[in-house]
Design a protein around this motif. Structure first.
Motif, mmCIF file in Angstrom:
data_model
loop_
_atom_site.group_PDB
_atom_site.id
_atom_site.type_symbol
_atom_site.label_atom_id
_atom_site.label_comp_id
_atom_site.label_asym_id
_atom_site.label_seq_id
_atom_site.Cartn_x
_atom_site.Cartn_y
_atom_site.Cartn_z
ATOM 1 N N ASP A 1 -3.106 -1.705 -4.574
ATOM 2 C CA ASP A 1 -2.509 -2.717 -3.714
ATOM 3 C C ASP A 1 -1.367 -3.379 -4.477
ATOM 4 O O ASP A 1 -1.152 -3.100 -5.651
ATOM 5 N N THR B 1 -9.744 6.268 -11.599
ATOM 6 C CA THR B 1 -9.501 4.850 -11.813
ATOM 7 C C THR B 1 -8.071 4.652 -12.288
ATOM 8 O O THR B 1 -7.636 5.333 -13.227
ATOM 9 N N LYS C 1 0.837 -1.202 0.000
ATOM 10 C CA LYS C 1 0.000 0.000 0.000
ATOM 11 C C LYS C 1 0.871 1.251 0.000
ATOM 12 O O LYS C 1 2.055 1.217 0.334
ATOM 13 N N PHE D 1 -5.595 5.962 -1.797
ATOM 14 C CA PHE D 1 -6.434 5.095 -2.626
ATOM 15 C C PHE D 1 -6.379 3.633 -2.183
ATOM 16 O O PHE D 1 -6.038 2.729 -2.975
ATOM 17 N N PRO D 2 -6.699 3.348 -0.928
ATOM 18 C CA PRO D 2 -6.559 1.973 -0.408
ATOM 19 C C PRO D 2 -7.448 0.954 -1.107
ATOM 20 O O PRO D 2 -7.115 -0.238 -1.122
ATOM 21 N N ASP D 3 -8.557 1.402 -1.684
ATOM 22 C CA ASP D 3 -9.460 0.466 -2.358
ATOM 23 C C ASP D 3 -9.058 0.222 -3.809
ATOM 24 O O ASP D 3 -9.609 -0.659 -4.459
ATOM 25 N N GLN D 4 -8.112 1.019 -4.308
ATOM 26 C CA GLN D 4 -7.755 0.913 -5.720
ATOM 27 C C GLN D 4 -6.293 0.520 -5.946
ATOM 28 O O GLN D 4 -5.950 0.045 -7.021
#
Length: 300
Positions: free
Chosen positions: A89, A126, A69, A84-87
């Motif tokens: 990794d 995105t 992350k 942007f932890p959800d996008q």
């Protein structure tokens, strides 16, 4: 002789294994260093492994990677959260910001495919895949934001390549024997700085953005990696291994940071020898005013 299949398998697996093998019982110390006075400030010291600080283009925070992350760290050590932890990794230690601060570029260890390069607007959006081919490890962006440069393996050769930031056809910029790595644009866009093992030892070089005019900058008995050009264009910070690493850039070795005058080729030490290497200063980490650099020192 290694079969083509086995060689291809190693190319995919080695970066993933490196990514997964986080050192145990390691303290990581995020440090900012004044290049004129030598003053050091410890921003963060923790019993975990983190890497590769970038300084934000507005000078307000540092960006590090840890456990796949990206984290924002204030200059006072305050943790400002994941980016942007959800996008984002599986990110590795090759990441950074465009000169205008509007675009984040990062290399991600895509599952089964090794490292590929993505961009995302810093205000959100995105992630966009830029390099279909792998492995590709990002290191630099042109000041006008139009071109990315990176280290990539293609057909068994590790060279420096460029590609439009919006994606498109990649262009090979170096073709010397041995690894070429760490490409980074000067602030005026006139040079790309990089390191190369073409002589049998790792040294700092620079070239014109089209790959012409390649010039060696260091000539000593150290292994010199990742020349990061200063905002004023007069110097570059390099990380120097004390011993020959045979073209590798390992973690956990005796290293020091040094300041290279890019015209006179004179070099002076910025730090004493410390425990570091991979993760210490992989990517651009100058403060916007050119007074400070950020790096990671490790402790066993």
């Amino acid at each position: 002789m290694i079969s083509r299949f086995l060689l291809s398998l190693l190319i995919v697996l080695v970066p993933l294994l490196t990514f997964s093998q986080v050192p145990e019982n390691i303290k990581s110390e995020l440090v900012i260093l004044n290049i004129h006075s030598g003053e050091e400030k410890t921003v963060l010291l923790e019993n975990r492994h983190f890497e590769a600080p970038n300084w934000s283009r507005d000078g307000n925070y540092l960006l590090i990677n840890a456990a796949g992350k990206l984290e924002k760290i204030g200059l006072d050590g305050q943790k400002l959260g994941l980016l942007f932890p959800d996008q984002i990794d599986r990110v590795n230690n090759d990441h950074g910001l465009s000169f205008d601060g509007k675009t984040l570029v990062f290399s991600r260890n895509d599952e089964g495919l090794s490292s590929r390069i993505y961009t995302i607007p810093i205000e959100g959006g995105t992630p966009k895949l830029i390099t279909e081919n792998y492995p590709s490890y990002w290191h630099g962006i042109s000041p006008d934001g139009k071109t990315l440069v990176y280290c990539a393996e293609r057909n068994g050769a590790w060279d420096i390549w460029g590609i439009p930031t919006e994606g498109g056809k990649e262009v090979r910029l170096t073709s010397a024997e041995g690894l070429d790595d760490g490409p980074e644009y000067s602030y005026d866009g006139q040079w790309i700085y990089f390191n190369s093992h073409r002589t049998g030892r790792m040294h700092a070089y620079r070239m014109k953005p089209d790959g012409s005019g390649q010039e060696q900058l260091t000539f000593d008995d150290y292994d010199n990696w990742f020349p990061h050009p200063s905002p004023d264009g007069k110097t570059a910070v390099i990380i120097s291994y004390l011993e020959d690493q045979k073209g590798a850039h390992p973690f956990g070795k005796d290293v020091k940071l040094r300041l290279l005058d890019v015209e006179s080729k004179e070099i002076r030490d910025l730090t004493p020898v410390f425990y570091g290497g991979q993760g210490t200063i992989n990517v651009h980490s100058w403060s916007p005013d050119g007074e400070w650099i950020a790096f990671v020192r490790y402790h066993r």
